[in-house]
Scaffold this motif. Structure first.
Motif, PDB file in Angstrom:
ATOM      1  N   TRP A  71      -4.005  16.716   4.061  1.00  0.00           N
ATOM      2  CA  TRP A  71      -3.884  15.276   4.262  1.00  0.00           C
ATOM      3  C   TRP A  71      -2.984  14.973   5.458  1.00  0.00           C
ATOM      4  N   ALA A  72      -3.224  13.808   6.086  1.00  0.00           N
ATOM      5  CA  ALA A  72      -2.328  13.308   7.134  1.00  0.00           C
ATOM      6  C   ALA A  72      -2.434  11.789   7.155  1.00  0.00           C
ATOM      7  N   GLY A  73      -1.319  11.128   7.502  1.00  0.00           N
ATOM      8  CA  GLY A  73      -1.370   9.671   7.526  1.00  0.00           C
ATOM      9  C   GLY A  73      -0.045   9.044   7.896  1.00  0.00           C
ATOM     10  N   TYR A  74       0.119   7.810   7.461  1.00  0.00           N
ATOM     11  CA  TYR A  74       1.230   6.949   7.896  1.00  0.00           C
ATOM     12  C   TYR A  74       1.849   6.225   6.701  1.00  0.00           C
ATOM     13  N   THR A  75       3.174   6.099   6.733  1.00  0.00           N
ATOM     14  CA  THR A  75       3.917   5.361   5.712  1.00  0.00           C
ATOM     15  C   THR A  75       4.609   4.165   6.354  1.00  0.00           C
ATOM     16  N   HIS A  76       4.339   2.987   5.812  1.00  0.00           N
ATOM     17  CA  HIS A  76       4.979   1.737   6.222  1.00  0.00           C
ATOM     18  C   HIS A  76       5.992   1.400   5.130  1.00  0.00           C
ATOM     19  N   ASP A  77       7.286   1.364   5.484  1.00  0.00           N
ATOM     20  CA  ASP A  77       8.326   1.357   4.454  1.00  0.00           C
ATOM     21  C   ASP A  77       9.437   0.348   4.750  1.00  0.00           C
ATOM     22  N   PRO A  78       9.192  -0.943   4.515  1.00  0.00           N
ATOM     23  CA  PRO A  78      10.273  -1.919   4.667  1.00  0.00           C
ATOM     24  C   PRO A  78      11.316  -1.757   3.558  1.00  0.00           C
ATOM     25  N   ASN A  79      12.593  -1.815   3.946  1.00  0.00           N
ATOM     26  CA  ASN A  79      13.705  -1.755   3.003  1.00  0.00           C
ATOM     27  C   ASN A  79      14.349  -3.134   2.880  1.00  0.00           C
ATOM     28  N   TYR A  80      14.830  -3.425   1.675  1.00  0.00           N
ATOM     29  CA  TYR A  80      15.374  -4.747   1.374  1.00  0.00           C
ATOM     30  C   TYR A  80      16.779  -4.630   0.791  1.00  0.00           C
ATOM     31  N   ASP A  81      17.533  -5.680   0.921  1.00  0.00           N
ATOM     32  CA  ASP A  81      18.858  -5.798   0.328  1.00  0.00           C
ATOM     33  C   ASP A  81      18.841  -7.025  -0.575  1.00  0.00           C
ATOM     34  N   ALA A  82      18.834  -6.784  -1.904  1.00  0.00           N
ATOM     35  CA  ALA A  82      18.764  -7.869  -2.886  1.00  0.00           C
ATOM     36  C   ALA A  82      17.548  -8.764  -2.642  1.00  0.00           C
ATOM     37  N   GLY A  83      16.423  -8.140  -2.276  1.00  0.00           N
ATOM     38  CA  GLY A  83      15.186  -8.872  -2.055  1.00  0.00           C
ATOM     39  C   GLY A  83      15.016  -9.449  -0.665  1.00  0.00           C
ATOM     40  N   ARG A  84      16.028  -9.342   0.183  1.00  0.00           N
ATOM     41  CA  ARG A  84      15.946  -9.842   1.556  1.00  0.00           C
ATOM     42  C   ARG A  84      15.687  -8.664   2.502  1.00  0.00           C
ATOM     43  N   PHE A  85      14.755  -8.846   3.426  1.00  0.00           N
ATOM     44  CA  PHE A  85      14.410  -7.766   4.345  1.00  0.00           C
ATOM     45  C   PHE A  85      15.639  -7.284   5.103  1.00  0.00           C
TER      46      PHE A  85
END
Length: 218
Positions: A71-85
Motif C-alpha cells: 500500500w501507499a498513500g497520504y494522511t491528512h491530519d489536522p490537530n486541534y486544541d479543545a476543538g479549535r484548529f
C-alpha cells in the motif's frame, strides 16, 4: 498550550488521559490486483478538552500474492486544541500487510508501516516505522463474531521539532469485540491502552474507548 501540543505532541500531556476514538474504514476491491482504502479516525480527549485530531488516510493497494498487499498513500491530519484548529500535519504512508494467517481457529494479521511526517510552519521531516500485529479468535466455530487483541509500536527514526524522541515513542495495546451488522459491514467495540514514553519525565497513559465501522466492497 496550543504551541506546546504542536511542538511536542508526546510530552505536552504526560499524565493519564481518557479518550474516545471513532473510526470509519472502507476498502474497495477495484480489480483482482488493485485496492483502494479510506479511513477516518476522530479522537476526543478528556485532558485535552474535546476534539484533538481528525486523521484521514487514503491508500492505494496492489496485491502481490493472496492476502499480501503493498500500500501507499497520504494522511491528512489536522490537530486541534479543545476543538479549535491548532496545526496541520501531512504524511506520506507506505505499508505492507499480510492478512488471514491461520493458526487453528486463530487468525493473525501483520502490518509494517512507514511514514514521513511534515507540519506546516515547521522545518524538518519526521521518519518513523510502525510494526503491528493482530490476533483474532471467533467465539464460535465458523462464527463471524469474535474477540481480537493487537499491538502496535511507534519507532521514530529521527528527531524534529515535533518528533522529540529517537526510538520507541509509544505503543498501543488493544482488545476488541467484533461482529457483522450486515454483509460487508462489521462493527468493533474495544479498549485501547496507549503508552507514551516521555524523555526526562514520567511516562503517560491514554485509556481509549474505541468504536469502529469497517466496510468492504467487492
Amino acid at each position: 498550550m496550543s504551541a506546546a501540543i504542536a511542538l511536542f505532541p508526546t510530552s505536552a500531556w504526560a499524565s493519564d488521559d481518557s479518550q474516545l476514538w471513532l473510526t470509519e474504514f472502507a476498502t474497495v476491491r477495484v480489480s483482482d490486483k488493485w485496492r483502494f482504502s479510506q479511513e477516518i479516525v476522530t479522537r476526543i480527549s478528556d485532558q485535552r478538552h474535546g476534539l484533538y485530531e481528525v486523521e484521514s488516510n487514503s491508500l492505494i493497494g496492489y496485491s502481490l500474492a493472496p492476502n499480501l498487499i503493498l500500500w501507499a498513500g497520504y494522511t491528512h491530519d489536522p490537530n486541534y486544541d479543545a476543538g479549535r484548529f491548532a496545526i496541520m500535519e501531512h504524511r506520506a504512508r507506505e505499508q505492507v500487510t499480510l492478512d488471514d494467517i491461520r493458526l487453528g481457529r486463530l487468525s493473525m494479521a501483520l502490518r509494517l508501516r512507514g511514514e514521513q511526517r511534515w507540519r506546516e510552519g515547521m522545518v524538518g521531516t519526521g521518519w518513523r516505522v510502525r510494526p503491528f500485529v493482530r490476533i483474532a479468535l471467533p467465539l464460535a466455530t465458523q462464527g463471524q463474531t469474535g474477540i481480537a487483541i493487537s499491538h502496535e509500536s511507534f519507532i521514530d527514526l529521527n528527531r524534529t521539532k515535533f518528533q522529540a524522541i529517537e526510538g520507541e515513542e509509544r505503543m498501543r495495546n488493544a482488545v476488541t469485540l467484533y461482529t457483522p451488522i450486515v454483509t460487508g459491514l462489521n462493527v468493533e467495540l474495544g479498549y485501547m491502552n496507549q503508552h507514551r514514553f516521555i524523555q526526562g519525565g514520567s511516562d503517560g497513559q491514554d485509556h481509549a474507548v474505541t468504536i469502529a465501522l469497517n466496510a468492504a466492497f467487492h
